[in-house]
Write a protein that holds these residues in place. Structure first.
Motif, PDB file in Angstrom:
ATOM      1  N   LEU A   1       0.832  -1.202   0.000  1.00  0.00           N
ATOM      2  CA  LEU A   1       0.000   0.000   0.000  1.00  0.00           C
ATOM      3  C   LEU A   1       0.866   1.251   0.000  1.00  0.00           C
ATOM      4  CD1 LEU A   1      -2.816   1.273   0.216  1.00  0.00           C
ATOM      5  CD2 LEU A   1      -2.585   1.135   2.684  1.00  0.00           C
ATOM      6  N   GLN A   2       1.948   1.229   0.795  1.00  0.00           N
ATOM      7  CA  GLN A   2       2.842   2.376   0.835  1.00  0.00           C
ATOM      8  C   GLN A   2       3.514   2.553  -0.528  1.00  0.00           C
ATOM      9  OE1 GLN A   2       5.355   2.219   4.224  1.00  0.00           O
ATOM     10  NE2 GLN A   2       6.467   4.065   3.699  1.00  0.00           N
ATOM     11  N   LYS A   3       3.884   1.471  -1.192  1.00  0.00           N
ATOM     12  CA  LYS A   3       4.477   1.543  -2.529  1.00  0.00           C
ATOM     13  C   LYS A   3       3.469   2.126  -3.518  1.00  0.00           C
ATOM     14  CE  LYS A   3       6.956  -1.361  -5.832  1.00  0.00           C
ATOM     15  NZ  LYS A   3       6.315  -0.860  -7.002  1.00  0.00           N
TER      16      LYS A   3
ATOM     17  N   HIS B   1       1.941   8.920  10.317  1.00  0.00           N
ATOM     18  CA  HIS B   1       1.145   7.702  10.482  1.00  0.00           C
ATOM     19  C   HIS B   1       1.031   6.943   9.162  1.00  0.00           C
ATOM     20  CE1 HIS B   1      -0.196   7.754  14.605  1.00  0.00           C
ATOM     21  NE2 HIS B   1      -0.447   9.045  14.511  1.00  0.00           N
ATOM     22  N   ILE B   2       0.850   7.655   8.085  1.00  0.00           N
ATOM     23  CA  ILE B   2       0.698   7.012   6.781  1.00  0.00           C
ATOM     24  C   ILE B   2       1.992   6.310   6.364  1.00  0.00           C
ATOM     25  CG2 ILE B   2       0.386   7.454   4.302  1.00  0.00           C
ATOM     26  CD1 ILE B   2      -1.530   9.716   5.117  1.00  0.00           C
ATOM     27  N   LEU B   3       3.117   6.978   6.559  1.00  0.00           N
ATOM     28  CA  LEU B   3       4.396   6.456   6.083  1.00  0.00           C
ATOM     29  C   LEU B   3       5.148   5.630   7.122  1.00  0.00           C
ATOM     30  CD1 LEU B   3       5.714   9.535   4.089  1.00  0.00           C
ATOM     31  CD2 LEU B   3       4.462   7.548   3.266  1.00  0.00           C
ATOM     32  N   ASN B   4       4.544   5.470   8.289  1.00  0.00           N
ATOM     33  CA  ASN B   4       5.178   4.689   9.351  1.00  0.00           C
ATOM     34  C   ASN B   4       6.526   5.292   9.737  1.00  0.00           C
ATOM     35  OD1 ASN B   4       5.437   2.665  11.218  1.00  0.00           O
ATOM     36  ND2 ASN B   4       6.304   1.208   9.763  1.00  0.00           N
ATOM     37  N   GLU B   5       6.556   6.583   9.897  1.00  0.00           N
ATOM     38  CA  GLU B   5       7.754   7.319  10.288  1.00  0.00           C
ATOM     39  C   GLU B   5       7.404   8.194  11.479  1.00  0.00           C
ATOM     40  OE1 GLU B   5      10.722   7.149   8.915  1.00  0.00           O
ATOM     41  OE2 GLU B   5      10.339   6.154   7.010  1.00  0.00           O
ATOM     42  N   SER B   6       8.412   8.774  12.083  1.00  0.00           N
ATOM     43  CA  SER B   6       8.157   9.714  13.175  1.00  0.00           C
ATOM     44  C   SER B   6       7.855  11.091  12.579  1.00  0.00           C
ATOM     45  CB  SER B   6       9.366   9.799  14.102  1.00  0.00           C
ATOM     46  OG  SER B   6      10.434  10.439  13.440  1.00  0.00           O
ATOM     47  N   PRO B   7       7.099  11.931  13.287  1.00  0.00           N
ATOM     48  CA  PRO B   7       6.833  13.288  12.787  1.00  0.00           C
ATOM     49  C   PRO B   7       8.115  14.093  12.575  1.00  0.00           C
ATOM     50  CG  PRO B   7       5.311  12.763  14.566  1.00  0.00           C
ATOM     51  CD  PRO B   7       6.311  11.645  14.503  1.00  0.00           C
TER      52      PRO B   7
END
Length: 196
Positions: A109-111, A162-168
């Motif tokens: 999904l991220q791709k 949240h969408i990219l699974n990263e920290s802000p």
């Protein structure tokens, strides 16, 4: 001396769980009563050796108990952290039974998000300046996706994280880096007024 008298004299020691469990075994009670009846060195050594074995077992059991306890807490923290980080993506991915899919589906999904931005949809489609379009195409796909989500979708850094699974903080850093790259590229191409 009888065991009862011994336990009355040593009331405080009687409440110790290690001693209580030691005295629950009939062999250990017999060793104690034989020592109290005849306090010789041989009885004392047998009682001491039996207590040392019992105490060592109690320590090992206590250690293993603590290991299991703290490892289970750490495992729960890892699982919760994983689900907190993947909460947005996992809400999109469901199988036919409406059950959660594995992370590989989330990565797909991220791709797809990257592919959407890179295939002239979203931010790239709305840019009319050739210089800016050329400068944006020099950015990494991650920076391009962050710019698209920030300016085309009007999402906050926290939502993008949240969408990219990263920290802000990572999102903010990539956003600043992308903007600096764009400014430098536009300024080098002679678009100084646009870059400021």
């Amino acid at each position: 001396m009888d065991i009862k008298i011994f336990l009355i004299n040593f009331e405080r020691k009687k409440m110790d769980p290690v001693i209580l469990f030691f005295l629950q075994d009939q062999k250990n009670r017999d060793l104690l009563s034989s020592f109290l009846a005849e306090p010789c060195l041989e009885n004392k050594v047998r009682l001491d050796n039996a207590f040392k074995v019992h105490y060592k077992k109690a320590k090992v059991i206590s250690y293993i108990n603590k290991l299991i306890h703290y490892y289970s807490i750490d495992f729960d923290k890892k699982v919760n952290r994983y689900y907190r980080r993947n909460i947005f993506l996992s809400s999109f991915v469901k199988d036919e039974n409406n059950a959660q899919e594995f992370p590989s589906k989330q990565l797909e999904l991220q791709k797809d998000l990257y592919d959407t931005v890179l295939n002239n949809q979203g931010l790239l489609q709305s840019i009319s300046s050739e210089e800016l379009l050329h400068a944006i195409k020099t950015l990494s796909s991650k920076q391009l996706l962050i710019l698209d989500l920030k300016y085309s979708q009007n999402l906050s850094n926290k939502e993008i994280a949240h969408i990219l699974n990263e920290s802000p903080q990572t999102i903010s850093y990539n956003l600043r880096t992308a903007i600096k790259k764009l400014r430098a590229k536009l300024f080098n191409n002679g678009c100084g007024k646009i870059a400021k």
